[in-house]
Design an enzyme around this catalytic site. Structure first.
Site, PDB file in Angstrom:
ATOM      1  N   ASP A  17       3.717  10.660  -7.619  1.00 41.35           N
ATOM      2  CA  ASP A  17       4.683  11.378  -8.045  1.00 41.35           C
ATOM      3  C   ASP A  17       4.808  11.125  -9.725  1.00 41.35           C
ATOM      4  O   ASP A  17       3.963  10.539 -10.091  1.00 41.35           O
ATOM      5  CB  ASP A  17       6.163  10.874  -7.640  1.00 41.35           C
ATOM      6  CG  ASP A  17       7.065  12.330  -7.318  1.00 41.35           C
ATOM      7  OD1 ASP A  17       7.202  13.073  -8.205  1.00 41.35           O
ATOM      8  OD2 ASP A  17       7.573  12.261  -6.121  1.00 41.35           O
ATOM      9  N   LYS A  26       0.873   3.715  -2.107  1.00 38.44           N
ATOM     10  CA  LYS A  26       0.036   5.000  -2.515  1.00 38.44           C
ATOM     11  C   LYS A  26       1.010   5.692  -3.297  1.00 38.44           C
ATOM     12  O   LYS A  26       1.434   7.238  -2.928  1.00 38.44           O
ATOM     13  CB  LYS A  26      -0.579   5.672  -1.367  1.00 38.44           C
ATOM     14  CG  LYS A  26      -1.734   4.955  -0.895  1.00 38.44           C
ATOM     15  CD  LYS A  26      -2.492   5.516   0.134  1.00 38.44           C
ATOM     16  CE  LYS A  26      -3.418   4.839   0.780  1.00 38.44           C
ATOM     17  NZ  LYS A  26      -3.073   4.081   1.822  1.00 38.44           N
ATOM     18  N   ASP A  44       0.926  -1.284  -0.163  1.00 36.63           N
ATOM     19  CA  ASP A  44      -0.237  -0.136   0.025  1.00 36.63           C
ATOM     20  C   ASP A  44       0.749   1.307   0.103  1.00 36.63           C
ATOM     21  O   ASP A  44       0.750   2.069   0.914  1.00 36.63           O
ATOM     22  CB  ASP A  44      -0.987  -0.067   1.400  1.00 36.63           C
ATOM     23  CG  ASP A  44      -2.101   1.055   1.178  1.00 36.63           C
ATOM     24  OD1 ASP A  44      -2.377   1.686   0.223  1.00 36.63           O
ATOM     25  OD2 ASP A  44      -2.669   1.003   2.151  1.00 36.63           O
TER      26      ASP A  44
HETATM   27  O1  S5P Z   1      -8.870   5.759   1.794  1.00 37.39           O
HETATM   28  C1  S5P Z   1      -8.212   4.789   2.623  1.00 37.39           C
HETATM   29  C2  S5P Z   1      -7.334   4.038   1.735  1.00 37.39           C
HETATM   30  C3  S5P Z   1      -6.368   3.145   2.415  1.00 37.39           C
HETATM   31  S1  S5P Z   1      -5.410   2.027   1.593  1.00 37.39           S
HETATM   32  N1  S5P Z   1      -8.349   4.485   3.759  1.00 37.39           N
HETATM   33  C4  S5P Z   1      -7.517   3.547   4.449  1.00 37.39           C
HETATM   34  O2  S5P Z   1      -7.697   3.534   5.553  1.00 37.39           O
HETATM   35  N2  S5P Z   1      -6.517   2.842   3.708  1.00 37.39           N
HETATM   36  C5  S5P Z   1      -5.686   2.026   4.451  1.00 37.39           C
HETATM   37  O3  S5P Z   1      -6.532   0.958   4.982  1.00 37.39           O
HETATM   38  C6  S5P Z   1      -5.033   2.492   5.606  1.00 37.39           C
HETATM   39  O4  S5P Z   1      -3.515   2.792   5.116  1.00 37.39           O
HETATM   40  C7  S5P Z   1      -4.655   1.321   6.439  1.00 37.39           C
HETATM   41  O5  S5P Z   1      -3.601   0.604   6.307  1.00 37.39           O
HETATM   42  C8  S5P Z   1      -5.715   0.530   6.271  1.00 37.39           C
HETATM   43  C9  S5P Z   1      -6.976   0.841   7.245  1.00 37.39           C
HETATM   44  O6  S5P Z   1      -6.739   0.321   8.506  1.00 37.39           O
HETATM   45  P1  S5P Z   1      -7.592   0.275   9.646  1.00 37.39           P
HETATM   46  O7  S5P Z   1      -6.796  -0.069  11.111  1.00 37.39           O
HETATM   47  O8  S5P Z   1      -8.409   1.452   9.819  1.00 37.39           O
HETATM   48  O9  S5P Z   1      -8.895  -0.783   9.478  1.00 37.39           O
END
Ligand code: S5P
Length: 459
Positions: A300, A297, A295
């Site tokens: 750039d 993201k 992940d």
């Molecule tokens: O919009 C997003 C995109 C991602 S990839 N919101 C998110 O929360 N994530 C990722 O999903 C975030 O970086 C984390 O690793 C995971 C959610 O984690 P949680 O602990 O909140 O379930």
């Protein structure tokens, strides 16, 4: 208190309004379905709701509060607790024994009673309730309603001389959901058409199954993900947001059998060492048959992304099956990911994210046209040819105090037609990560199966 709009969105998350195709008691088909009963199950929301309702009212006018059974009973109780105006209870039917009373509690003839109702539609049931309350020699001058379905009820009561105070109405609510991207312009237009009394046509909207998606999948990673989902009966991606190699490997080993992919933020591993971290992680992934999703993201220009992807200590290109990338750098910035699948960040789950409807529309154009893209991360529906990955899923919490906003698996499969859920703290913070992974796997799979069925019918 937060703004009324924010408050509505919190309420909405409890599943109080569903959009789709519902048959009402009258046989009429409605494009939405309202049930405010879940509001009573969240104490903070119920308390805030009581205060929002009280704020609209000339409180000096009332000696008593009475909720229309059953949905408004907890609301009236909460309003009574917040305002110290005494509560009386109206029965649905008079007792057939003893006092045969229709109204319970302490009251005196001639007192003015505020009526509380959850939803007003035609207003006919309220007219009946008012008559019953007035029969007990109580006065009714005001009615407070949480949601007005705008189907003539307010006008009916006002024509009889009652004041009707409504917190939300359906047009306003649709406007909010249109703004947040939850409802498309087309859906809003259809709802408006319905509210104007027109009979509306529904297009059959059934989500495609994993089998159907597999048939149409072009990218090898999409195929692998869908095959793994069908084989393991799982649509769960566990997010391993832990900070040491040991924790990462232990977590992967525990949850591995139950997931289709493990999502990493490899740059948060403090003791990262390619041989000690990645080599065993790949072995665990092969053993338990899950994919690795980094992940990262990326955000750039193409040249920099290519270096970030292939070089440095992490050498993501050597081990990840698929990666996340912003599309803010434009179409060509995604060209470098040609040996993996790309999940485009279309919309983010955090409060105040800048991924507005117009941003998402542009982001989708890039995602849909680029051959490396297998799907998107979003809190909204995506076109069917893309796989939808939805983070922000948690069964226990509605947020984390740091901006994250959570939904349930049920909500994301049914309303967003999500393909895969991403769960982080719901699993890795749990005392028994494996048990939690099994729970999310089961909930996610059942929610997927339910989402394949036609919309529920309202009785
Ligand atoms: O919009 C997003 C995109 C991602 S990839 N919101 C998110 O929360 N994530 C990722 O999903 C975030 O970086 C984390 O690793 C995971 C959610 O984690 P949680 O602990 O909140 O379930």
């Amino acid at each position: 208190m937060e703004s009324k709009k924010e408050f509505f969105l919190e309420c909405y998350k409890l599943g109080i309004i569903k959009f789709g195709r519902f048959t009402l008691k009258s046989g009429i088909e409605s494009p939405f379905y309202v049930d405010l009963r879940p509001l009573a199950s969240d104490p903070k929301i119920l308390k805030n709701l009581a205060n929002y309702l009280l704020e609209m009212l000339p409180l000096d006018n009332f000696d008593l509060i009475c909720g229309v059974p059953y949905a408004a009973l907890p609301m009236a109780t909460a309003m009574s607790l917040e305002s110290y105006i005494p509560l009386i209870i109206k029965r649905k039917e008079a007792k057939s024994y003893g006092t045969k009373k229709l109204i319970e509690g302490i009251y005196q003839k001639g007192q003015n009673c505020l009526l509380v109702e959850d939803v007003i539609t035609s207003g006919k049931s309220l007219v009946e309730t008012i008559a019953e309350v007035e029969q007990e020699d109580l006065k009714v001058s005001d009615i407070v309603v949480v949601l007005d379905r705008e189907q003539g009820g307010k006008q009916l009561l006002e024509s009889k001389g009652y004041r009707v105070h409504t917190l939300f109405n359906i047009s306003e609510v649709c406007g909010i959901l249109q703004e947040t991207g939850e409802l498309s312009d087309e859906e809003v237009a259809r709802i408006q058409d319905f509210l104007q009394g027109n009979h509306i046509q529904f297009a059959e909207e059934i989500r495609p199954s994993y089998e159907q998606k597999l048939q149409n999948a072009q990218h090898s990673v999409s195929k692998k993900l869908l095959e793994t989902a069908l084989m393991k009966k799982s649509n769960l991606i566990a997010s391993a947001d832990v900070t040491t190699t040991q924790e990462l490997l232990a977590f992967a080993e525990k949850v591995g059998p139950h997931i289709i992919a493990l999502k990493t933020h490899i740059d948060i591993i403090s003791d990262f060492d390619y041989e000690k971290t990645i080599t065993p992680l790949k072995e665990i992934a092969a053993k338990h048959q899950f994919l690795l999703m980094e992940d990262r993201k990326f955000a750039d220009i193409g040249n920099t992304q290519e270096l970030q992807f292939t070089s440095g200590v992490f050498r993501i290109t050597d081990w990840a099956d698929f990666v996340t990338s912003q599309v803010i750098g434009g179409f060509e910035s995604l060209d470098c990911f040609n040996n993996v699948g790309v999940v485009a960040i279309v919309g983010m789950s955090s409060k105040g994210a800048l991924t507005t409807a117009s941003y998402r529309e542009e982001a989708l154009k890039v995602a849909q046209s680029h051959p490396n893209v297998i799907g998107g991360v979003s809190q909204n529906k995506l076109p069917e040819e893309l796989l939808l990955f939805t983070p922000g899923v948690n069964l226990a919490d509605s947020g984390d105090g740091k901006g994250q906003q959570y939904n349930t698996p049920e909500h994301v499969f049914k309303t967003l037609h999500t393909d895969f859920i991403i769960v982080g703290r719901g699993i890795y913070k749990s005392e028994d990560a494996e048990a939690a992974a099994i729970t999310y796997k089961t909930e996610g799979w059942n929610a997927y199966i339910n989402s394949l069925e036609k919309k529920a019918i309202q009785s």
